[in-house]
Design an enzyme around this catalytic site. Structure first.
Site, PDB file in Angstrom:
ATOM      1  CB  CYS A  75      43.381  42.951  30.873  1.00  0.00           C
ATOM      2  SG  CYS A  75      44.966  43.155  31.695  1.00  0.00           S
TER       3      CYS A  75
ATOM      4  CG  HIS B 111      40.688  42.439  35.154  1.00  0.00           C
ATOM      5  ND1 HIS B 111      40.753  41.399  34.274  1.00  0.00           N
ATOM      6  CD2 HIS B 111      41.943  42.927  35.258  1.00  0.00           C
ATOM      7  CE1 HIS B 111      41.988  41.246  33.846  1.00  0.00           C
ATOM      8  NE2 HIS B 111      42.744  42.162  34.429  1.00  0.00           N
TER       9      HIS B 111
ATOM     10  CD  GLU C 254      37.440  40.094  34.282  1.00  0.00           C
ATOM     11  OE1 GLU C 254      37.035  41.203  33.876  1.00  0.00           O
ATOM     12  OE2 GLU C 254      38.606  39.720  34.106  1.00  0.00           O
TER      13      GLU C 254
END
Ligand code: XMP
Length: 518
Positions: A90, A176, A178
């Protein structure tokens, strides 16, 4: 920067450079779940020699509320000098692109589930389909790449979703990986860790217990007693057990009842300590805490008083026994990072009510769990053979029920919140949900609600039920409990507890709310 044992000297380490994004901890936790040790490094500290001293295998740049600007270009050049693979996520993706000669612009942004198209086959996307869902959360985007980079993926809105430097393992992803809403995110991280950075998956928190014990023994080096406050929670109990194995009879474990514990908690906790062979000095301090809290409505004031009273009790203990030289604390990794970053963030609540204690008491500190996340502490506890009921216990704040009573702590409100919390826990357990949620409890409000009990009017208390899911307590969402479970909780509370005329369910996430009301 650090002395003594640290996992980053022994295990392959991935540094997550923290630019203040809400998912920075989550990135480090995901990497650790894949078996690679990971630490958060403040972006202002990247130049320190820490990065050169540890077994650094890769660097990840986190997201951020900031926009990429020249202010942080030097961070990028320092990191590239380390010569290890880099993954920008990001803001990290935007910062890499701009620092190397590309451009970032403000746009309408992309939020939530978004499709991306993988254009170039690359190891980072191995086992991905050419079209996949990812989770986006950005307004700025990379509008042009430096000439040294190539596009790997585009979003459905034609935004650059991933790039790579042509001649180096340096990557940027706008989405993202994660978060669990990126279904193949974990696969992407594992491609980066193992196929690109060549990390060895050697990180298993349960395997380092002997090293933790040796480190406590080395640090306290045969000198003086170690005082450890135990609350019956996971962190302090695991800490005490490790210290006990390290220093044996030199441990002085103390359990203070401040009168703000849950129903049956004192008896259950004492029985648990006995069961695991931990000798504990029990101090019944109910009266002195409740006396000091009388008439106090302000929540920060309640926290301050409780912290101060704890400190006074410990001072009395240390004065009586001058051979106490150490204080063992159950500090865990997010506490260390958060307190180190206080300069960047507004104080929301005085969580760490014993933070100043060691200096005030003139004791040296030993914190065996300071490198571990909560789920890792649970794994260590499991390996130590501690009971499941302890390891699965919900987190409970140091100031206890005082922060679940809005306004003054009175005997009447304490009785209500104790019983109501027990009902919430029992019903969650009955529905098989207790272990699946982060926390479930009841709060008693200061306001009243007019009710009818029997045939007469009664102004009763409002009880708020709060059940949240969270991965680390820093963000949280309310749990969509089945109506039948909510019905049972509510009806038991208003039927079984006198003076309650309203039960509500708190459905505000954190942020903007916090988890505890005070
Ligand atoms: P908040 O209410 O700030 O809480 O959203 C986040 C997590 O921290 C716990 N909490 C505390 N833990 N001492 C603690 O040890 C405290 O004073 C304290 N206050 C809140 C809370 O239960 C939640 O899990």
């Amino acid at each position: 920067m650090r002395a003594g044992w640290t996992p980053s000297l022994k295990h392959d380490t991935v540094a997550v450079v923290n630019f203040g994004g809400q998912y920075a901890h989550l990135i480090a936790r995901r990497i650790r779940e894949l078996g690679v040790y990971s630490e958060l490094v403040d972006y202002e500290q990247v130049c320190e020699d820490y990065m050169r001293r540890v077994r650094l295998k890769a660097v990840v740049l986190s997201g951020s509320p900031m926009s990429a600007s020249s202010a942080n270009y030097s961070v990028v050049s320092e990191i590239l000098k380390l010569g290890v693979p880099v993954l920008g996520i990001c803001y990290g993706h935007q910062l890499l692109a701009t620092a190397l000669g590309g451009c970032t612009e403000k746009g309408v942004g992309e939020y939530g589930r978004t499709k991306i198209r993988v254009l170039t086959k690359d190891t980072l996307f191995e086992s991905w389909n050419l079209e996949e869902d990812v989770w986006m959360s950005h307004r700025d985007h990379v509008s042009s790449l430096p000439s040294s980079a190539k596009v790997l993926a585009l979003s459905e809105n034609n935004v650059i979703a991933a790039f790579k430097l042509k001649d180096k393992p340096v990557y940027g992803v706008q989405f993202h990986p994660e978060v669990s809403h990126t279904p193949k995110g974990s696969l992407l991280l594992s491609n980066f860790l193992f196929k690109i950075a060549g990390c060895e998956p050697s990180w298993r928190p349960g395997d380092v217990i002997e090293e933790l014990i040796a480190e406590v023994r080395r640090k306290t080096s045969g000198e003086g007693k170690v005082l450890c406050a135990v609350s019956g929670g996971v962190d302090s109990t695991v800490t005490a057990v490790i210290v006990k194995r390290a220093v044996g009879e030199r441990l002085l474990a103390v359990f203070v009842d401040h009168g703000l514990l849950r129903e049956g908690e004192v008896e259950e906790t004492l029985a648990m300590f006995k069961n695991i062979g931990l000798n504990v000095v029990f101090i019944d301090a109910k009266e002195r805490f409740l006396r000091k809290l009388r008439g106090v409505k302000n929540s920060e004031e309640k926290r301050r008083i409780i912290g101060e009273e704890f400190a006074l009790i410990f001072k009395e203990i240390v004065e009586k026994d001058p051979s106490i030289k150490w204080l063992a604390q159950g500090t865990i990794y997010p506490d260390v990072i958060e307190s180190g970053r206080e300069k960047h963030s507004a104080k929301i609540k005085s969580h760490h009510n014993v933070a100043c204690l060691p200096e005030w008491l003139g004791l040296k500190v030993v914190e065996p769990l300071k490198y571990f996340y909560k789920d890792e502490v649970r794994k260590i506890g499991e390996k130590l053979g501690l009971p499941k009921t302890l390891l699965r216990k919900h987190p409970f704040p140091g100031p206890g029920l005082a922060v679940r009573i809005i306004g003054e702590v009175t005997e009447e409100k304490l009785k209500i919140v104790r019983r109501a919390s027990k009902i919430v826990e029992e019903e969650l357990q009955g529905a098989g949900l207790y272990e699946k949620v982060w926390q479930g409890f009841a709060v008693v409000s200061d306001s009243k609600w007019v009710g009818v009990k029997g045939d007469s009017r009664e102004e009763g208390y409002i009880v708020i039920v709060r059940v949240v899911e969270s991965s680390d307590g820093m963000t949280a969402d309310y749990v969509r409990l089945p109506y039948e479970v909510l019905d049972r909780i509510a009806s038991r509370i208003y039927k079984e507890i006198e003076k309650v005329t309203m039960v509500t369910y708190a459905i505000t996430p954190k942020p903007p709310s916090t988890i505890e009301p005070c």
